[in-house]
Design a protein around this motif. Structure first.
Motif, PDB file in Angstrom:
ATOM      1  N   ASP A  83       0.837  -1.205   0.000  1.00 23.49           N
ATOM      2  CA  ASP A  83       0.000   0.000   0.000  1.00 23.49           C
ATOM      3  C   ASP A  83       0.870   1.253   0.000  1.00 23.49           C
ATOM      4  O   ASP A  83       2.062   1.189   0.308  1.00 23.49           O
ATOM      5  CB  ASP A  83      -0.911   0.002   1.225  1.00 23.49           C
ATOM      6  N   SER A  84       0.253   2.369  -0.341  1.00 26.45           N
ATOM      7  CA  SER A  84       0.960   3.658  -0.365  1.00 26.45           C
ATOM      8  C   SER A  84       2.271   3.539  -1.128  1.00 26.45           C
ATOM      9  O   SER A  84       3.330   3.984  -0.662  1.00 26.45           O
ATOM     10  CB  SER A  84       1.220   4.148   1.068  1.00 26.45           C
ATOM     11  N   LEU A  85       2.196   2.948  -2.295  1.00 23.67           N
ATOM     12  CA  LEU A  85       3.405   2.684  -3.064  1.00 23.67           C
ATOM     13  C   LEU A  85       4.098   3.971  -3.510  1.00 23.67           C
ATOM     14  O   LEU A  85       3.444   4.993  -3.779  1.00 23.67           O
ATOM     15  CB  LEU A  85       3.068   1.824  -4.289  1.00 23.67           C
ATOM     16  N   LYS A  86       5.413   3.884  -3.556  1.00 26.62           N
ATOM     17  CA  LYS A  86       6.251   5.005  -3.948  1.00 26.62           C
ATOM     18  C   LYS A  86       7.091   4.614  -5.172  1.00 26.62           C
ATOM     19  O   LYS A  86       7.369   3.424  -5.368  1.00 26.62           O
ATOM     20  CB  LYS A  86       7.194   5.380  -2.811  1.00 26.62           C
ATOM     21  N   PRO A  87       7.531   5.567  -5.965  1.00 22.12           N
ATOM     22  CA  PRO A  87       8.401   5.227  -7.100  1.00 22.12           C
ATOM     23  C   PRO A  87       9.642   4.433  -6.682  1.00 22.12           C
ATOM     24  O   PRO A  87      10.108   3.581  -7.444  1.00 22.12           O
ATOM     25  CB  PRO A  87       8.768   6.598  -7.660  1.00 22.12           C
ATOM     26  N   ASP A  88      10.154   4.681  -5.485  1.00 22.23           N
ATOM     27  CA  ASP A  88      11.331   3.943  -5.005  1.00 22.23           C
ATOM     28  C   ASP A  88      11.042   2.466  -4.759  1.00 22.23           C
ATOM     29  O   ASP A  88      11.981   1.678  -4.573  1.00 22.23           O
ATOM     30  CB  ASP A  88      11.860   4.564  -3.711  1.00 22.23           C
ATOM     31  N   ASP A  89       9.779   2.082  -4.720  1.00 21.40           N
ATOM     32  CA  ASP A  89       9.421   0.666  -4.546  1.00 21.40           C
ATOM     33  C   ASP A  89       9.558  -0.118  -5.849  1.00 21.40           C
ATOM     34  O   ASP A  89       9.427  -1.339  -5.851  1.00 21.40           O
ATOM     35  CB  ASP A  89       7.985   0.535  -4.040  1.00 21.40           C
ATOM     36  N   THR A  90       9.799   0.577  -6.935  1.00 18.16           N
ATOM     37  CA  THR A  90       9.921  -0.080  -8.238  1.00 18.16           C
ATOM     38  C   THR A  90      11.050  -1.102  -8.242  1.00 18.16           C
ATOM     39  O   THR A  90      12.135  -0.833  -7.746  1.00 18.16           O
ATOM     40  CB  THR A  90      10.165   0.960  -9.340  1.00 18.16           C
ATOM     41  N   GLY A  91      10.788  -2.266  -8.803  1.00 18.14           N
ATOM     42  CA  GLY A  91      11.803  -3.306  -8.908  1.00 18.14           C
ATOM     43  C   GLY A  91      11.169  -4.643  -9.230  1.00 18.14           C
ATOM     44  O   GLY A  91       9.952  -4.743  -9.392  1.00 18.14           O
ATOM     45  N   VAL A  92      12.010  -5.653  -9.281  1.00 16.96           N
ATOM     46  CA  VAL A  92      11.523  -7.022  -9.464  1.00 16.96           C
ATOM     47  C   VAL A  92      11.424  -7.659  -8.081  1.00 16.96           C
ATOM     48  O   VAL A  92      12.406  -7.685  -7.333  1.00 16.96           O
ATOM     49  CB  VAL A  92      12.460  -7.847 -10.370  1.00 16.96           C
ATOM     50  N   GLY A 109      11.505 -17.784  -6.599  1.00 20.28           N
ATOM     51  CA  GLY A 109      10.624 -17.692  -7.741  1.00 20.28           C
ATOM     52  C   GLY A 109      11.305 -16.956  -8.878  1.00 20.28           C
ATOM     53  O   GLY A 109      12.464 -16.542  -8.775  1.00 20.28           O
ATOM     54  N   GLN A 110      10.569 -16.777  -9.965  1.00 19.30           N
ATOM     55  CA  GLN A 110      11.133 -16.147 -11.148  1.00 19.30           C
ATOM     56  C   GLN A 110      11.083 -14.624 -11.081  1.00 19.30           C
ATOM     57  O   GLN A 110      11.728 -13.949 -11.881  1.00 19.30           O
ATOM     58  CB  GLN A 110      10.392 -16.629 -12.403  1.00 19.30           C
ATOM     59  N   GLY A 111      10.331 -14.096 -10.140  1.00 16.35           N
ATOM     60  CA  GLY A 111      10.229 -12.655  -9.974  1.00 16.35           C
ATOM     61  C   GLY A 111       9.044 -12.064 -10.711  1.00 16.35           C
ATOM     62  O   GLY A 111       8.593 -12.586 -11.738  1.00 16.35           O
ATOM     63  N   THR A 112       8.539 -10.981 -10.170  1.00 15.78           N
ATOM     64  CA  THR A 112       7.455 -10.251 -10.816  1.00 15.78           C
ATOM     65  C   THR A 112       7.764  -8.757 -10.749  1.00 15.78           C
ATOM     66  O   THR A 112       8.183  -8.247  -9.716  1.00 15.78           O
ATOM     67  CB  THR A 112       6.091 -10.572 -10.155  1.00 15.78           C
ATOM     68  N   GLN A 113       7.580  -8.075 -11.873  1.00 15.43           N
ATOM     69  CA  GLN A 113       7.960  -6.657 -11.967  1.00 15.43           C
ATOM     70  C   GLN A 113       6.884  -5.773 -11.349  1.00 15.43           C
ATOM     71  O   GLN A 113       5.693  -5.922 -11.649  1.00 15.43           O
ATOM     72  CB  GLN A 113       8.150  -6.263 -13.434  1.00 15.43           C
ATOM     73  N   VAL A 114       7.334  -4.855 -10.510  1.00 14.41           N
ATOM     74  CA  VAL A 114       6.465  -3.817  -9.951  1.00 14.41           C
ATOM     75  C   VAL A 114       7.035  -2.476 -10.380  1.00 14.41           C
ATOM     76  O   VAL A 114       8.211  -2.188 -10.140  1.00 14.41           O
ATOM     77  CB  VAL A 114       6.399  -3.904  -8.415  1.00 14.41           C
ATOM     78  N   THR A 115       6.207  -1.674 -11.025  1.00 18.03           N
ATOM     79  CA  THR A 115       6.628  -0.344 -11.459  1.00 18.03           C
ATOM     80  C   THR A 115       5.665   0.682 -10.898  1.00 18.03           C
ATOM     81  O   THR A 115       4.452   0.581 -11.119  1.00 18.03           O
ATOM     82  CB  THR A 115       6.658  -0.242 -12.990  1.00 18.03           C
ATOM     83  N   VAL A 116       6.194   1.638 -10.162  1.00 15.58           N
ATOM     84  CA  VAL A 116       5.386   2.685  -9.558  1.00 15.58           C
ATOM     85  C   VAL A 116       5.740   4.008 -10.234  1.00 15.58           C
ATOM     86  O   VAL A 116       6.880   4.465 -10.161  1.00 15.58           O
ATOM     87  CB  VAL A 116       5.620   2.782  -8.042  1.00 15.58           C
ATOM     88  N   SER A 117       4.761   4.600 -10.870  1.00 12.28           N
ATOM     89  CA  SER A 117       4.990   5.862 -11.573  1.00 12.28           C
ATOM     90  C   SER A 117       4.662   7.043 -10.663  1.00 12.28           C
ATOM     91  O   SER A 117       3.807   6.942  -9.778  1.00 12.28           O
ATOM     92  CB  SER A 117       4.134   5.924 -12.834  1.00 12.28           C
ATOM     93  N   SER A 118       5.344   8.135 -10.906  1.00 14.03           N
ATOM     94  CA  SER A 118       5.131   9.329 -10.066  1.00 14.03           C
ATOM     95  C   SER A 118       4.003  10.194 -10.606  1.00 14.03           C
ATOM     96  O   SER A 118       3.490   9.976 -11.678  1.00 14.03           O
ATOM     97  CB  SER A 118       6.415  10.144  -9.992  1.00 14.03           C
TER      98      SER A 118
END
Length: 118
Positions: A83-92, A109-118
């Protein structure tokens, strides 16, 4: 062979939420601990949250109060509510499992991409 499969990543705006899931091919209670790690470009994987078999939970300082790790033993699934995601949380984001008696995590696991836009 233990397999971990993550899902739930995606693109979200800052302030939004995502829930990651990690389905494990064996009973979660057979693991000493489950965890979520994040890897950003050019950096090693960093621990985000972990949960021991008996329910001890820890979080990285950067996500305390925003992320929640949980598990459903009946579904052999571990979750990361973000919750309250920030751009700095972006990563695999990677799910990991650790066997009894081990210090490091044995299964990934193989990883899942999370991208948080500003």
């Amino acid at each position: 062979q233990v397999q971990l499969v993550e899902s739930g990543g995606g693109l979200v705006k800052a302030g939004g939420s995502l829930r990651l899931s990690c389905e494990v091919s064996v009973a979660i209670y057979s693991m000493n601990a489950m965890a979520w790690f994040v890897q950003t470009s050019g950096n090693p994987r960093e621990l985000v949250a972990s949960m021991s078999r008996i329910g001890d939970i820890s979080y990285a300082d950067s996500v305390k109060g925003r992320f929640t790790i949980s598990r459903d033993d009946a579904k052999n699934t571990v979750y990361l509510q973000m919750d309250s995601l920030k751009p700095d949380d972006t990563g695999v984001y990677y799910c990991a499992g650790r066997n009894w008696g081990q210090i490091s995590y044995d299964y990934w696991g193989q990883g899942t991409q999370v991208t948080v836009s500003s």
